[in-house]
Design an enzyme around this catalytic site. Structure first.
Site, PDB file in Angstrom:
ATOM      1  N   ASP A 367       6.665   0.766 -35.435  1.00  0.00           N
ATOM      2  CA  ASP A 367       6.303  -0.605 -35.073  1.00  0.00           C
ATOM      3  C   ASP A 367       7.543  -1.509 -34.915  1.00  0.00           C
ATOM      4  O   ASP A 367       8.533  -1.341 -35.618  1.00  0.00           O
ATOM      5  CB  ASP A 367       5.413  -1.138 -36.204  1.00  0.00           C
ATOM      6  N   ARG A 443      -4.800  -8.677 -40.443  1.00  0.00           N
ATOM      7  CA  ARG A 443      -3.385  -8.469 -40.108  1.00  0.00           C
ATOM      8  C   ARG A 443      -2.988  -9.337 -38.894  1.00  0.00           C
ATOM      9  O   ARG A 443      -2.271  -8.892 -38.006  1.00  0.00           O
ATOM     10  CB  ARG A 443      -3.120  -6.985 -39.818  1.00  0.00           C
ATOM     11  N   ASP A 478      -1.671   3.980 -33.395  1.00  0.00           N
ATOM     12  CA  ASP A 478      -2.120   3.333 -34.625  1.00  0.00           C
ATOM     13  C   ASP A 478      -3.329   2.427 -34.359  1.00  0.00           C
ATOM     14  O   ASP A 478      -3.603   2.035 -33.216  1.00  0.00           O
ATOM     15  CB  ASP A 478      -0.936   2.518 -35.184  1.00  0.00           C
ATOM     16  N   CYS A 526      -3.495   7.522 -36.014  1.00  0.00           N
ATOM     17  CA  CYS A 526      -3.185   6.844 -37.264  1.00  0.00           C
ATOM     18  C   CYS A 526      -4.085   5.626 -37.336  1.00  0.00           C
ATOM     19  O   CYS A 526      -4.396   5.022 -36.305  1.00  0.00           O
ATOM     20  CB  CYS A 526      -1.705   6.422 -37.220  1.00  0.00           C
ATOM     21  N   ASP A 548      -1.053   6.164 -45.512  1.00  0.00           N
ATOM     22  CA  ASP A 548       0.128   5.318 -45.678  1.00  0.00           C
ATOM     23  C   ASP A 548       0.737   5.517 -47.049  1.00  0.00           C
ATOM     24  O   ASP A 548       1.848   5.060 -47.308  1.00  0.00           O
ATOM     25  CB  ASP A 548      -0.255   3.838 -45.524  1.00  0.00           C
TER      26      ASP A 548
HETATM   27  C1  DGJ Z   1       0.211   1.439 -40.244  1.00  0.00           C
HETATM   28  C2  DGJ Z   1       0.681   2.853 -40.205  1.00  0.00           C
HETATM   29  O1  DGJ Z   1      -0.159   3.637 -40.974  1.00  0.00           O
HETATM   30  C3  DGJ Z   1       2.116   2.923 -40.665  1.00  0.00           C
HETATM   31  O2  DGJ Z   1       2.537   4.256 -40.712  1.00  0.00           O
HETATM   32  C4  DGJ Z   1       2.965   2.120 -39.741  1.00  0.00           C
HETATM   33  O3  DGJ Z   1       2.976   2.704 -38.472  1.00  0.00           O
HETATM   34  C5  DGJ Z   1       2.451   0.700 -39.685  1.00  0.00           C
HETATM   35  N1  DGJ Z   1       1.057   0.637 -39.381  1.00  0.00           N
HETATM   36  C6  DGJ Z   1       3.198  -0.091 -38.656  1.00  0.00           C
HETATM   37  O4  DGJ Z   1       2.693  -1.347 -38.515  1.00  0.00           O
END
Ligand code: DGJ
Length: 731
Positions: A367, A443, A478, A526, A548
């Site tokens: 990111d 977020r 993501d 993800c 995470d």
């Molecule tokens: C959530 C993901 O699970 C993390 O690994 C990372 O990519 C963050 N988002 C980045 O914002």
């Protein structure tokens, strides 16, 4: 032949190499469920259907008080007639009525397996490996058809089910519920197993006895979610990891779902899984169809381990697709926990150079590389490079990284839009929302309305431009929030409750387009870690970031729980820094490596902070993983010690030909004056001899390792200590 129809009994017998499943047409066309379990040669009605008058159970035939659908075990029960249990589906007609009455109409046995329109599904590679039974049910009065599909993967020991509704009536029909499958078990002597949790603690194992009434796991969050996985298993009392009967149900879907078990007063268990009926309604105009997602059914007579290995081998080779399905995956270094949003091109390049030096193969830029994104409050939707951070652009950085011998990968969150973004300023109605109401952020972002084709197309175009602009070998896809104010500006009032499902259909279309257009890119999904770890996503992307939470000790449970359904080859697993960023724990580097070996291996920390000594350890980890990854990603997993039950964890992976073995053991907390631990291995060739690669002078019999066991060394003292072994068959 996997499907046979017995004309006399009017029964279908579906057979895999280990399972039988029997359906029978009874009375006036009701479809009864007769058996699901260990494979039998023939079904001769040994569990003859009994009928008895039960007060308060209604009777379709006024002259026969002993018959009621309320006690008939069924394949796809409806609502409104004599069955008062949970229906598998429900409709509403223009007159407001919600009653329906499906009866057997016809059936068809096909070679192979038709794809599900617009939805991911398990596939056959050749017509000869699968047979499909389609049973058409009909509501005569209404002219509504429902097709129940059963595909039998004989050698995989799997049956998949799905359902299609066809409105051949003159009127509009609203679907209020449409489960993908239903099975009525004759008894309820089971425990329910489910995989539940939250962010950073996904897929914990919960096992509880069934009781009279309804027990369910579900998601109403717009994503399959970390809270409950779209999976349940019914485990016979006493069934455990290695023995006993287990019935697994897993939904190939990434949105709202419901897995429901109802135990009735007569101790039968009705089980179903499918799209959640909560806040769902689907309008079928005359002539329209609705396809429900697929459910994957696995019966194991060899406990949970047997069930897991069946799911693993099916998903590895008949769910995942593309170039990387059967290929080893590059060892990656991801910059997220190294830099978060605070990086520049120089720093990234240095990390990549160090990664190469240590033997890694892919650098992933996470990111923060696009728009004006310096934190998580802006720029989602603005998929162009941030020239302040990367003045040479993506191509320049990717070329440099390639020049250092590393592949280049990139993070996206394509389903989202930040309030603070050009995309949102230009298209404020492109998000999921309810006109006139304020928009709830999570977020600081909103969800793009992927139920709209133009929104999907615009995002696809932006991503295609980026993916064509630089040599990008890997994409991390993501998704970091759940749905609120669920509605679409493009749908009429009567279709608003279709939004959540249409969103998922749109997402699948987008994924299909991009993965087809870029077949050489390795995609990893993800969702705030493992928040959308489901077979729907695995159909498009062969691996998912498991959590995470990158702490090795937390990962013992997370990876163990995930492995109940999903293969090692689908789990992203990284070594991260200590103190760990999620839980603050300090664990040995060896243990962080040993735990991450059971997954798609990588690193996620600042490599430039390593001491000389640590670098040597990492080099050795990378070398070791390269040596084992081929069989590890394709091999059979045996779980040996369950971290949900004690302070130890152990598992092992055996290559298909039983010649290569990886064993892992971890003691979470040291014990004073502890006993000795041996690991009784599984899945080895009992007649072969094996040697441990780090102690080639020691030779053990396969049978010996399985029955006597492998001793865990006594030096393994201290908290969070672990060991891994590589064993090899020598004759
Ligand atoms: C959530 C993901 O699970 C993390 O690994 C990372 O990519 C963050 N988002 C980045 O914002």
């Amino acid at each position: 032949m996997s499907v046979t129809f017995d004309e006399k009994q009017r029964s279908f017998h579906l057979k895999t190499n280990q399972t039988s499943y029997v359906i029978q047409i009874v009375r006036d066309g009701f479809l009864a469920h007769r058996y699901w379990g260990k494979r039998i040669n023939q079904f001769n009605d040994a569990n003859e259907l009994l009928h008895v008058h039960r007060p308060l159970s209604p009777n379709p035939d006024p002259d026969d008080r002993s018959f009621s659908l309320d006690e008939l075990p069924q394949e796809y029960p409806g609502f409104g007639r004599s069955d008062l249990r949970t229906p598998a589906y429900q409709i509403r007609l223009e007159n407001g009525s919600t009653t329906s009455d499906l009866r057997y109409d016809s059936h068809l046995i096909l070679k192979g397996k038709p794809a599900l329109k617009g939805l991911p599904s398990v596939y056959a590679e050749s017509e000869s490996e699968v047979e499909t039974l389609e049973i058409t049910l009909k509501d005569e009065w209404l002219n509504l058809y429902v097709i129940l599909s059963y595909s039998i993967f004989e050698s995989y020991n799997v049956i998949t089910r799905s359902v299609r509704f066809l409105n051949h009536s003159e009127e509009r029909v609203r679907l209020l519920a449409a489960a993908s499958m239903n099975v009525d078990f004759g008894d309820a002597d089971f425990d329910l197993l489910h995989l539940s949790g939250a962010w950073a603690k996904e897929r914990s194992m919960y096992r509880r006895p069934l009781y009279q009434g309804t027990q369910a796991v579900d998601s109403r969050r717009g994503a399959s979610s970390p809270h409950h996985n779209p999976f349940i298993a019914l485990m016979r009392k006493g069934a455990d990891e290695t023995t006993g009967e287990v019935y697994g149900l897993n939904l190939v879907y990434s949105g709202n779902f419901l897995a429901n078990v109802e135990v009735d007063p007569y101790h039968t268990a009705r089980v179903s899984i499918g799209i959640h009926s909560f806040d769902f309604e689907w309008l079928l105009e005359s002539g329209e169809e609705f396809q429900a997602p697929e459910a994957v059914l696995v019966y194991s007579a060899e406990g949970l381990g047997g069930m897991s290995r069946t799911y693993h081998s099916l998903y590895r080779s008949r769910l995942c697709r593309g170039k990387y399905r059967d290929q080893v995956r590059p060892i990656l270094i991801n910059n997220w926990e190294a830099t978060y949003f605070d990086f520049d091109a120089e720093r990234l390049e240095q990390i990549a150079i160090k990664g190469k030096e240590l033997g890694m193969e892919l650098f992933v830029l996470d990111d923060g590389w696009f728009g004006e994104r310096d934190d998580d409050t802006s720029s989602l939707g603005d998929w162009y490079v941030n020239k302040r951070k990367l003045p040479g652009g993506l191509k320049d950085l990717a070329d440099k990284i390639n020049g250092h011998g590393m592949q280049f990968g990139l993070w996206f969150e394509p389903e989202m839009v930040s309030l603070d973004s050009e995309l949102y300023r230009n298209h404020p109605d492109w998000c999921i929302h309810v006109p006139g109401r304020s928009r709830t952020t999570s977020r600081s972002q909103l969800i793009l309305d992927f139920s709209r084709v133009e929104v999907c197309d615009a995002i696809v175009e932006q991503l295609e431009n980026i993916l064509r602009s630089a040599p990008i070998a890997y994409v991390k896809w993501d998704m970091n929030r759940h749905m609120t104010e669920v509605g679409s500006a493009a749908l009429p009032a009567e279709r608003q409750r279709e939004t959540a499902h249409r969103y998922i259909l749109g997402l699948y279309r987008v994924l299909d387009k991009l993965t087809t257009a870029f077949p050489d890119i390795l995609f990893e999904s993800c969702s705030s870690g493992g928040g959308r770890f489901d077979p729907g996503m695995l159909y498009y992307m062969p691996q998912t970031w498991t959590s995470d939470n990158s702490d090795a000790i937390s990962r013992l449970k997370i990876q163990y729980g995930t492995s109940i359904v999903y293969p090692i080859s689908s789990m992203g697993a990284h070594v991260s820094a200590v103190p760990n960023h999620q839980v603050g724990r300090v664990t040995p580097l060896e243990t962080r490596g040993n735990v991450a070996f059971a997954g798609v291996f990588g690193y996620e920390l600042d490599l430039l902070q390593f001491t000389e000594e640590e670098q040597q350890v990492v080099k050795e980890q990378v070398r070791f993983y390269k040596e084992i990854r081929e069989f590890l990603l394709q091999g059979d997993l045996y779980r040996l010690l369950n971290p949900f039950e004690g302070l130890e964890a152990a598992w092992m992976i055996v290559s298909g030909d039983q010649s290569e073995v990886f064993v892992f053991y971890c003691r979470i907390l040291a014990e004073p004056n502890a006993g000795f631990r041996t690991l009784r291995l599984q899945g080895l060739d009992p007649d072969a001899s094996y040697t441990s690669v780090d102690m080639p002078e020691r030779v053990y019999g396969g049978d010996e390792l399985m029955h006597v066991g492998l001793r865990v060394p006594i030096e393994l003292n201290g908290d969070f200590k672990s060991k891994s072994w590589k064993l090899r068959k020598i004759k």
